[in-house]
Design an enzyme around this catalytic site. Structure first.
Site, PDB file in Angstrom:
ATOM      1  N   SER A   1      47.794  32.716  34.708  1.00  0.00           N
ATOM      2  CA  SER A   1      46.397  32.999  34.348  1.00  0.00           C
ATOM      3  C   SER A   1      45.881  34.312  34.922  1.00  0.00           C
ATOM      4  CB  SER A   1      45.492  31.860  34.828  1.00  0.00           C
ATOM      5  OG  SER A   1      45.624  31.680  36.226  1.00  0.00           O
TER       6      SER A   1
ATOM      7  N   HIS B   1      40.225  32.872  40.303  1.00  0.00           N
ATOM      8  CA  HIS B   1      40.479  34.160  39.646  1.00  0.00           C
ATOM      9  C   HIS B   1      39.491  35.251  40.030  1.00  0.00           C
ATOM     10  CE1 HIS B   1      41.980  30.846  37.021  1.00  0.00           C
ATOM     11  NE2 HIS B   1      43.075  31.578  37.125  1.00  0.00           N
TER      12      HIS B   1
ATOM     13  N   ASP C   1      35.764  32.797  39.493  1.00  0.00           N
ATOM     14  CA  ASP C   1      35.751  31.353  39.705  1.00  0.00           C
ATOM     15  C   ASP C   1      36.586  31.048  40.947  1.00  0.00           C
ATOM     16  OD1 ASP C   1      38.456  31.273  38.965  1.00  0.00           O
ATOM     17  OD2 ASP C   1      38.052  30.552  36.938  1.00  0.00           O
TER      18      ASP C   1
END
Ligand SMILES: *[C@@H]1O[C@H](CO)[C@@H](O)[C@H](O)[C@H]1NC(C)=O
Ligand SMILES: *[C@@H]1O[C@H](CO)[C@@H](O)[C@H](O)[C@H]1NC(C)=O
Ligand SMILES: *[C@@H]1O[C@H](CO)[C@@H](O)[C@H](O)[C@H]1NC(C)=O
Ligand SMILES: *[C@@H]1O[C@H](CO)[C@@H](O)[C@H](O)[C@H]1NC(C)=O
Length: 376
Positions: free
Chosen positions: A45, A339, A336
């Site tokens: 991610s 990340h 978040d």
């Protein structure tokens, strides 16, 4: 067939023009296809540009809802960020257009500048996942398909040259080590063996890409995972102690062993060149001294809830509806609880691109892109 070639080049030109005009914000001049080195992106991610939007991913592994994407793209592109992720900046510095996600239906012919195979939640091991993801082996298979497509579009010789000039960047390993802690399950192997197995699987993929003609590789190493808001909320560790906990110890073991592996590969494989960006230490540095780098908050995420905003509720679709959002996202390192913000990603991308020999080595990406490698 000469006529076919001209036709294809024109088509590529035309399509690139479309990409450039829709996505050119912040990009200077774009190199013509025959001059550039393309960028192929693999991993998790931290590098995913939206591939998970097109698989049956669970909300935990999706970022295609607000407030993701709001500061740069103005829509949730699927990137786990308020804006761009590291490969977006690398593409910009390499004077390439934005590199599209492999599964995006509109871009299936635009691989001459590279493509992004990364998938949120994926690890080096097939069993590392908390729902459907594109694991590293499948990402490699997708690259094989792209290479065949390039051969068809450009002809064998030109495709070979493109593949050998291109740069292959990876963010992989973090999920393998973090998943047991996130899912509260036991670590599947003794620590050193676990690291060997993860690195073994990454090495297999790197060697396959090398066999297919790839020569230039860049790796962002594994972060101090226990310092992420999501794990600090569970463990309640101070910034100093979070680095000593088991999952961060795994990350350190991995980073040391992987450096050795790459040194061996360089000796073993002709013309193999690489860059390792020390994301691990650079993230700790910016978390500890945020104001030195223009941030106000290095530890608490912008979006989420609970201590450090670590509960991963950003966007309200992961089981917790309520979440908080900071006022000025650019003040934060974390968007978040896992990340980076657009601004922090830019900071890391700059270091990956042109960091000194203590930060990105033995080459940085700028140097890797510049190296002339003849296809043989
Ligand atoms: C994790 O597992 C242990 C035992 O396996 C249990 O005692 C603990 O409550 C679990 N924690 C969470 C957060 O589920
Ligand atoms: C790759 O990972 C699997 C577990 O998914 C493991 O059994 C295998 O030995 C690993 N391969 C290498 C080359 O380490
Ligand atoms: C975290 O640590 C602080 C200070 O040491 C303590 O007051 C708090 O109760 C702890 N929270 C949890 C969830 O353990
Ligand atoms: C947000 O924070 C950044 C970084 O501290 C600062 O440069 C910018 O001026 C701030 N924007 C607003 C609207 O306060």
């Amino acid at each position: 067939m000469e006529g076919g070639r001209v036709h294809v080049s024109f088509l590529v030109f035309l399509l690139s023009f479309i990409v450039i005009t829709t996505h050119s914000r912040g990009h200077g001049s774009i190199c013509p296809p025959e001059k550039h080195a393309a960028l192929f992106v693999f991993g998790d991610s931290l590098f995913d540009a939206g591939n998970n939007n097109y698989i049956n991913a669970i909300p935990f592994l999706l970022a295609n809802y607000p407030p993701y994407g709001e500061t740069f793209f103005k829509y949730p592109s699927g990137r786990f960020s308020d804006g761009r992720v590291i490969p977006d900046f690398i593409a910009e510095y390499a004077k390439l257009p934005l590199i599209p996600p492999y599964l995006h239906p509109d871009y299936s012919q635009l691989y001459v500048y590279g493509v992004n195979f990364a998938s949120g939640g994926s690890g080096a091991l097939v069993e590392t996942r908390q729902g459907p993801v594109i694991d590293l082996k499948s990402q490699l298979n997708n690259f094989k398909t792209v290479k065949k497509q390039l051969e068809k579009e450009l002809g064998h010789e030109e495709a070979k040259e493109l593949v050998s000039k291109s740069v292959y960047i990876f963010s992989v390993g973090g999920n393998d080590y973090a998943t047991p802690f996130l899912t509260n399950s036991s670590i599947p192997y003794p620590l050193e063996e676990f690291v060997d197995i993860v690195i073994g699987n990454i090495t297999t993929v790197v060697k396959e890409i090398y066999k297919l003609g790839g020569r230039k590789f860049g790796f962002s190493n594994v972060a101090p995972l226990n310092c992420f808001p999501i794990l600090r909320m569970l463990g309640n560790a101070s910034l100093d102690s979070c680095q000593d906990e088991q999952v961060s110890v795994l990350a350190k073991l991995h980073n040391n062993a992987f450096t050795n592996t790459l040194e061996k590969l360089e000796k073993e494989l002709k013309r193999f060149k690489y860059a390792v960006f020390d994301f691990h230490n650079e993230l700790i540095r910016v978390m500890k001294y945020p104001s030195k780098y223009g941030f106000k908050e290095g530890e608490v995420a912008c979006c989420g809830g609970g201590p450090y905003r670590g509960d991963y509720s950003c966007g309200g679709k992961r089981g917790i509806k309520e979440y908080e959002l900071c006022e000025n996202v650019s003040e934060h390192v974390f968007f978040d609880s896992i990340h980076s913000t657009d601004r922090a990603s830019k900071h890391f991308a700059e270091l990956f691109w042109s960091g000194n020999k203590y930060i990105t080595k033995p080459y940085n990406l700028k140097a890797l892109f510049g190296i002339e490698i003849k296809a043989v």
